[in-house]
Design a protein around this motif. Structure first.
Motif, PDB file in Angstrom:
ATOM      1  N   LYS A  33      -9.225 -33.602  13.035  1.00 55.43           N
ATOM      2  CA  LYS A  33      -9.525 -32.740  13.802  1.00 55.43           C
ATOM      3  C   LYS A  33      -8.907 -33.930  15.275  1.00 55.43           C
ATOM      4  CE  LYS A  33     -13.650 -30.731  13.192  1.00 55.43           C
ATOM      5  NZ  LYS A  33     -15.618 -30.124  13.249  1.00 55.43           N
ATOM      6  N   PRO A  34      -8.103 -32.790  16.109  1.00 53.73           N
ATOM      7  CA  PRO A  34      -7.997 -33.786  17.300  1.00 53.73           C
ATOM      8  C   PRO A  34      -8.348 -34.541  18.011  1.00 53.73           C
ATOM      9  CG  PRO A  34      -7.911 -31.545  17.455  1.00 53.73           C
ATOM     10  CD  PRO A  34      -7.969 -31.573  15.792  1.00 53.73           C
ATOM     11  N   GLU A  35      -9.471 -34.217  17.923  1.00 53.56           N
ATOM     12  CA  GLU A  35     -10.705 -34.939  18.618  1.00 53.56           C
ATOM     13  C   GLU A  35     -11.236 -36.125  18.317  1.00 53.56           C
ATOM     14  OE1 GLU A  35     -12.797 -31.527  17.301  1.00 53.56           O
ATOM     15  OE2 GLU A  35     -10.863 -31.943  18.213  1.00 53.56           O
ATOM     16  N   SER A  36     -10.632 -36.335  16.887  1.00 55.17           N
ATOM     17  CA  SER A  36     -11.131 -37.072  15.605  1.00 55.17           C
ATOM     18  C   SER A  36     -10.113 -38.580  16.082  1.00 55.17           C
ATOM     19  CB  SER A  36     -11.336 -37.120  14.250  1.00 55.17           C
ATOM     20  OG  SER A  36     -12.381 -36.269  14.441  1.00 55.17           O
ATOM     21  N   PHE A  37      -8.972 -37.765  15.778  1.00 60.34           N
ATOM     22  CA  PHE A  37      -7.207 -39.329  16.673  1.00 60.34           C
ATOM     23  C   PHE A  37      -7.851 -39.593  17.678  1.00 60.34           C
ATOM     24  CE2 PHE A  37      -4.801 -37.230  12.518  1.00 60.34           C
ATOM     25  CZ  PHE A  37      -5.237 -37.745  12.110  1.00 60.34           C
ATOM     26  N   GLY A  38      -8.384 -38.417  18.431  1.00 59.38           N
ATOM     27  CA  GLY A  38      -8.346 -39.260  19.732  1.00 59.38           C
ATOM     28  C   GLY A  38      -9.190 -40.238  20.340  1.00 59.38           C
ATOM     29  N   THR A  39     -10.076 -40.364  19.613  1.00 60.37           N
ATOM     30  CA  THR A  39     -11.686 -40.537  19.335  1.00 60.37           C
ATOM     31  C   THR A  39     -11.183 -42.418  18.600  1.00 60.37           C
ATOM     32  OG1 THR A  39     -13.063 -39.055  19.699  1.00 60.37           O
ATOM     33  CG2 THR A  39     -14.300 -41.120  19.347  1.00 60.37           C
ATOM     34  N   LEU A  40     -10.759 -42.172  17.964  1.00 61.57           N
ATOM     35  CA  LEU A  40     -10.493 -43.098  17.545  1.00 61.57           C
ATOM     36  C   LEU A  40      -9.192 -44.331  18.380  1.00 61.57           C
ATOM     37  CD1 LEU A  40     -10.036 -42.840  13.918  1.00 61.57           C
ATOM     38  CD2 LEU A  40     -11.434 -43.658  14.766  1.00 61.57           C
ATOM     39  N   ALA A  41      -8.421 -43.357  18.571  1.00 62.94           N
ATOM     40  CA  ALA A  41      -6.996 -44.237  19.195  1.00 62.94           C
ATOM     41  C   ALA A  41      -8.225 -45.473  21.162  1.00 62.94           C
ATOM     42  CB  ALA A  41      -6.055 -43.130  19.489  1.00 62.94           C
ATOM     43  N   SER A  42      -8.821 -43.967  20.860  1.00 66.13           N
ATOM     44  CA  SER A  42      -9.929 -44.789  22.583  1.00 66.13           C
ATOM     45  C   SER A  42     -10.166 -45.966  22.155  1.00 66.13           C
ATOM     46  CB  SER A  42     -10.409 -43.614  23.173  1.00 66.13           C
ATOM     47  OG  SER A  42     -10.282 -42.702  23.388  1.00 66.13           O
ATOM     48  N   LEU A  43     -10.970 -46.101  21.092  1.00 61.90           N
ATOM     49  CA  LEU A  43     -11.304 -47.354  20.615  1.00 61.90           C
ATOM     50  C   LEU A  43     -10.507 -48.076  20.275  1.00 61.90           C
ATOM     51  CD1 LEU A  43     -14.082 -45.693  17.694  1.00 61.90           C
ATOM     52  CD2 LEU A  43     -15.030 -46.375  19.777  1.00 61.90           C
ATOM     53  N   ALA A  44      -9.474 -47.875  19.444  1.00 58.98           N
ATOM     54  CA  ALA A  44      -8.180 -49.268  19.223  1.00 58.98           C
ATOM     55  C   ALA A  44      -7.790 -49.508  20.520  1.00 58.98           C
ATOM     56  CB  ALA A  44      -7.087 -48.413  18.569  1.00 58.98           C
ATOM     57  N   TYR A  45      -7.708 -48.454  21.336  1.00 67.87           N
ATOM     58  CA  TYR A  45      -7.354 -49.477  22.633  1.00 67.87           C
ATOM     59  C   TYR A  45      -8.341 -50.378  23.850  1.00 67.87           C
ATOM     60  CZ  TYR A  45      -3.117 -45.799  22.504  1.00 67.87           C
ATOM     61  OH  TYR A  45      -2.049 -45.618  22.133  1.00 67.87           O
ATOM     62  N   SER A  46      -9.431 -49.763  23.448  1.00 66.23           N
ATOM     63  CA  SER A  46     -10.440 -50.628  24.306  1.00 66.23           C
ATOM     64  C   SER A  46     -10.136 -51.659  23.979  1.00 66.23           C
ATOM     65  CB  SER A  46     -11.919 -49.546  23.576  1.00 66.23           C
ATOM     66  OG  SER A  46     -11.809 -49.796  22.984  1.00 66.23           O
ATOM     67  N   LYS A  47      -9.927 -51.786  22.491  1.00 65.71           N
ATOM     68  CA  LYS A  47     -10.145 -53.520  22.050  1.00 65.71           C
ATOM     69  C   LYS A  47      -9.792 -54.140  22.698  1.00 65.71           C
ATOM     70  CE  LYS A  47     -12.676 -52.496  18.386  1.00 65.71           C
ATOM     71  NZ  LYS A  47     -13.697 -53.176  17.968  1.00 65.71           N
ATOM     72  N   GLU A  48      -8.274 -54.008  23.207  1.00 63.85           N
ATOM     73  CA  GLU A  48      -7.108 -54.949  24.559  1.00 63.85           C
ATOM     74  C   GLU A  48      -6.876 -55.996  23.100  1.00 63.85           C
ATOM     75  OE1 GLU A  48      -9.340 -55.748  28.281  1.00 63.85           O
ATOM     76  OE2 GLU A  48      -9.249 -53.851  28.843  1.00 63.85           O
ATOM     77  N   HIS A  49      -6.486 -55.748  22.390  1.00 59.61           N
ATOM     78  CA  HIS A  49      -5.895 -57.179  21.429  1.00 59.61           C
ATOM     79  C   HIS A  49      -4.443 -55.978  20.801  1.00 59.61           C
ATOM     80  CE1 HIS A  49      -5.226 -58.618  17.173  1.00 59.61           C
ATOM     81  NE2 HIS A  49      -5.420 -59.744  17.871  1.00 59.61           N
ATOM     82  N   ARG A  50      -3.930 -56.723  20.049  1.00 50.60           N
ATOM     83  CA  ARG A  50      -2.142 -56.402  19.985  1.00 50.60           C
ATOM     84  C   ARG A  50      -2.224 -55.652  19.160  1.00 50.60           C
ATOM     85  NH1 ARG A  50       3.703 -57.940  21.032  1.00 50.60           N
ATOM     86  NH2 ARG A  50       4.607 -57.788  19.613  1.00 50.60           N
ATOM     87  N   THR A  51      -2.916 -55.251  17.880  1.00 52.60           N
ATOM     88  CA  THR A  51      -2.825 -54.993  16.804  1.00 52.60           C
ATOM     89  C   THR A  51      -3.861 -53.654  16.773  1.00 52.60           C
ATOM     90  OG1 THR A  51      -2.665 -56.427  14.925  1.00 52.60           O
ATOM     91  CG2 THR A  51      -3.856 -55.128  14.277  1.00 52.60           C
ATOM     92  N   TYR A  52      -4.525 -54.079  17.424  1.00 52.12           N
ATOM     93  CA  TYR A  52      -5.018 -52.673  18.003  1.00 52.12           C
ATOM     94  C   TYR A  52      -4.582 -51.434  19.590  1.00 52.12           C
ATOM     95  CZ  TYR A  52      -9.262 -54.097  15.382  1.00 52.12           C
ATOM     96  OH  TYR A  52     -10.522 -54.339  14.768  1.00 52.12           O
ATOM     97  N   GLN A  53      -3.587 -52.148  19.778  1.00 51.37           N
ATOM     98  CA  GLN A  53      -2.921 -51.694  20.557  1.00 51.37           C
ATOM     99  C   GLN A  53      -1.845 -50.732  20.177  1.00 51.37           C
ATOM    100  OE1 GLN A  53      -3.608 -50.775  24.007  1.00 51.37           O
ATOM    101  NE2 GLN A  53      -5.343 -52.329  23.207  1.00 51.37           N
ATOM    102  N   ILE A  54      -1.181 -51.361  18.650  1.00 56.91           N
ATOM    103  CA  ILE A  54      -0.014 -50.579  17.927  1.00 56.91           C
ATOM    104  C   ILE A  54      -1.321 -49.395  17.087  1.00 56.91           C
ATOM    105  CG2 ILE A  54       1.020 -50.890  15.916  1.00 56.91           C
ATOM    106  CD1 ILE A  54       1.674 -53.648  17.125  1.00 56.91           C
ATOM    107  N   VAL A  55      -2.608 -49.704  16.514  1.00 57.56           N
ATOM    108  CA  VAL A  55      -2.940 -48.625  15.201  1.00 57.56           C
ATOM    109  C   VAL A  55      -3.265 -47.931  16.979  1.00 57.56           C
ATOM    110  CG1 VAL A  55      -5.610 -48.601  14.788  1.00 57.56           C
ATOM    111  CG2 VAL A  55      -3.978 -50.221  14.164  1.00 57.56           C
ATOM    112  N   GLY A  56      -3.314 -47.728  17.712  1.00 56.83           N
ATOM    113  CA  GLY A  56      -3.750 -46.591  18.956  1.00 56.83           C
ATOM    114  C   GLY A  56      -2.693 -45.736  19.117  1.00 56.83           C
ATOM    115  N   GLY A  57      -1.859 -46.987  18.464  1.00 54.96           N
ATOM    116  CA  GLY A  57      -0.281 -45.698  19.247  1.00 54.96           C
ATOM    117  C   GLY A  57       0.349 -44.699  18.148  1.00 54.96           C
ATOM    118  N   LEU A  58      -0.085 -45.442  16.925  1.00 56.83           N
ATOM    119  CA  LEU A  58       0.177 -45.053  15.380  1.00 56.83           C
ATOM    120  C   LEU A  58      -0.363 -43.674  15.591  1.00 56.83           C
ATOM    121  CD1 LEU A  58       0.918 -48.303  13.082  1.00 56.83           C
ATOM    122  CD2 LEU A  58       2.397 -46.407  14.491  1.00 56.83           C
TER     123      LEU A  58
END
Length: 352
Positions: A127-152
């Motif tokens: 579901k779109p909200e599932s990708f969105g939630t995971l991306a938000s969790l990744a961005y909240s880590k404020e770590h380079r690798t997680y920023q990339i994962v959030g973008g992917l």
């Protein structure tokens, strides 16, 4: 170059000798160095080729068959290098290769593996909200690798690219140029080495700066590490850590974005040929066989066209074997066409 003995040729389970390229040989050498380091840390001493072979033999029952033969191919490549350098003769090579097979033979390989996991078991529909939630969790880590994962996770469902294909990708205007991950001079899979993806509504103007930032981070990682496969594993590992303690996220991988993207485009009315040209498939049937279903696609936004169709890429796509046989029998090639033919309105001149 010395002629190699038959035992040093890499063959699959059917006995077919695999083709070799400088790229695959370099990858085997890199993997061999990593195997040496890992075993040396485990044994707390320097290790030899015999130590590696004994380690693989002892773990054969707990290894998946593909993993075992990947390790075997890595050992064979090292033996080839040693043989070519004159540090190994044919008799020694044959003895080492024979030692690679466990005592129970091929049936014992993977015999203790309780579950065979493949990429096909990853979630195809998300579901779109599932990708969105995971991306938000990744961005909240404020770590380079997680920023990339959030973008992917954010842009993957819109672009239908493999994670590896965004490494080194170039954005020229509103055209994204990517190198197909599965193409090589040997196998020549897909429509070609590079393909152009026209961005229409998939990424809006106000999103372009963030998307360019993602591409820049990926390029910096590629320049630093140099191995795209290693980077994809890094991003996949970060996503697995992100999923811990999140039951609804089980099975969501970086590949899920590509699969869901196919389902969404199919629901939006893109033809199998158009989807294949976007995904880089040489056959129009590949996406439907391996990726998400149209009825699981996200609801299209009226008047929105996510991606443009490249005429040059579209011309490279061929009809699959099943489609050709249906055309020969004058049958509908898609379920939609079949339904349309079955439910076609009856003629007004009908006596029924």
């Amino acid at each position: 170059m010395r002629r190699f003995p038959e035992c040093l040729e890499r063959s699959d389970l059917a006995g077919i000798v695999r083709s070799r390229t400088p790229e695959t040989e370099a990858a085997y050498r890199q993997r061999h160095a990593g195997m040496e380091r890992t075993l040396a840390r485990k044994l707390n001493r320097a290790v030899s080729l015999v130590d590696l072979i004994e380690d693989i033999r002892s773990r054969a029952a707990n290894l998946k068959v593909r993993s075992f033969y990947l390790y075997r191919a890595t050992i064979l490549q090292h033996c080839r290098d040693e043989y070519e350098a004159g540090r190994l003769d044919q008799q020694e090579a044959e003895a080492l290769v024979a030692r690679l097979m466990p005592e129970g033979g091929w049936p014992s390989i993977g015999s203790n593996v309780s579950e065979v996991r493949t990429s096909a078991q990853s979630r195809k529909h998300v579901k779109p909200e599932s990708f969105g939630t995971l991306a938000s969790l990744a961005y909240s880590k404020e770590h380079r690798t997680y920023q990339i994962v959030g973008g992917l996770l954010e842009y993957g469902p819109e672009l239908l690219t493999r994670p590896r294909e965004l490494l080194g990708a170039q954005l020229i205007g509103r055209h994204l140029i990517v190198r197909s991950a599965k193409w090589s001079p040997t196998n020549r899979k897909g429509t070609g080495e590079f393909r152009k993806i026209g961005l229409m509504d998939a990424i809006l103007d106000w999103e372009l700066p963030d998307f360019r930032k993602l591409l820049a981070l990926l390029q910096q990682d590629l320049d630093q590490v140099g191995d795209p496969t290693r980077l994809v594993r890094r991003y996949g590992g970060a996503l697995r850590r992100l999923r811990r303690g999140v039951p609804w996220a089980i099975g969501i991988t970086l590949k899920s974005t590509r699969s869901q993207g196919r389902a969404t485009l199919a629901r939006a009315g893109y033809t199998p040929f158009e989807i294949a040209s976007i995904m880089g498939h040489a056959s129009a049937e590949t996406a439907a066989s391996h990726y998400g279903k149209a009825n699981k696609g996200w609801k299209p936004v009226p008047g929105r066209s996510p991606l443009a169709i490249c005429v040059e890429e579209l011309a490279k796509v061929r009809a699959g074997a099943r489609a050709k046989s249906k055309i020969a029998r004058q049958q509908p090639t898609t379920v939609t066409a079949a339904r349309s033919a079955f439910w076609a309105p009856k003629s007004s001149n009908s006596n029924v």
